[in-house]
Enzyme design. Structure first.
Site: not given
Ligand code: E4P
Length: 218
Positions: A27, A57, A83-85
């Protein structure tokens, strides 16, 4: 190759999941805005209940401490949250810290091999090169995938190449030939992967012939 769906639409996630070929979900803030998601963490929890694979996310903080705080909270939602960074300096620092803490990350907004190299050194779980957005500015997105796959192979990095910003089935076919680990696709692209006019024509003929046979036996 793993198939992820790139959407914030639960109906699409459910439908792709029911096909039995879905390995995860990505997402991003724009996709969430499109669907009018008001409770982001609740929404991620709902996806994680549905899908066993990795669910990316994205943090919206752009400073190191903010990313850590947000990322740790997101990672606490479920075991399969990734965890999308974003690929910026504080993002790289956050990825290194998350990696040391055992939190899996997806390093997003990658547009060059040097960015991908730094992300791998920081311990990113996934690198997300955006092929469609490169194609949009007359730069060969798939060439970047080829270079990253080769570079990671040269040094034995564990970071998985997650081909993002996919626009059509040929992106998926080429990514698979290059040995990319994951393709994340909008739902219409997943549907197009199995579409072939000769299949439809062939099936219609089989059924017409079968029905003619049944009529002749009456
Ligand atoms: C990937 O994780 C991104 O969410 C996505 O693939 C971006 O795609 P777009 O360029 O179609 O917005």
């Amino acid at each position: 190759m793993k198939f992820f769906i790139d959407t914030a639409n639960l109906g699409e996630i459910r439908e792709a999941h029911e096909m039995g070929v879905l390995d995860g979900v990505t997402t991003n803030p724009s996709l969430c805005a499109k669907e009018g998601i008001s409770d982001f963490e609740g929404f991620i929890a709902e996806i994680c209940d549905l899908v066993e694979g990795d669910v990316s996310a994205e943090v919206v903080s752009t400073d190191f401490n903010g990313m850590l705080e947000e990322g740790r909270r997101l990672a606490g939602i479920a075991e399969n949250v990734v965890v999308k960074v974003p690929l910026i300096k504080d993002g790289i620092k956050a990825i290194k810290t998350f990696s040391d803490e055992g939190i899996k990350t997806n390093c997003t907004l990658c547009f060059s091999t040097t960015q991908a190299l730094v992300a791998a050194k920081a311990g990113a779980g996934y690198i997300s090169p955006f092929v469609g957005r490169l194609d949009d500015i007359s730069t060969d997105g798939m060439q970047l995938i080829a270079e990253i796959v080769q570079m990671y192979e040269n040094y034995g990095y564990d970071t998985e190449v997650l081909v993002a910003s996919i626009r059509h089935p040929m992106h998926v076919a080429e990514a698979a030939q290059l040995g990319a680990d994951v393709s994340t696709m909008p739902f219409p692209v997943i549907e197009k992967l199995i579409k072939h006019p000769l299949t439809d024509i062939g099936l219609k003929k089989f059924l017409d012939d079968w029905n003619k046979l049944q009529d002749s036996l009456k």
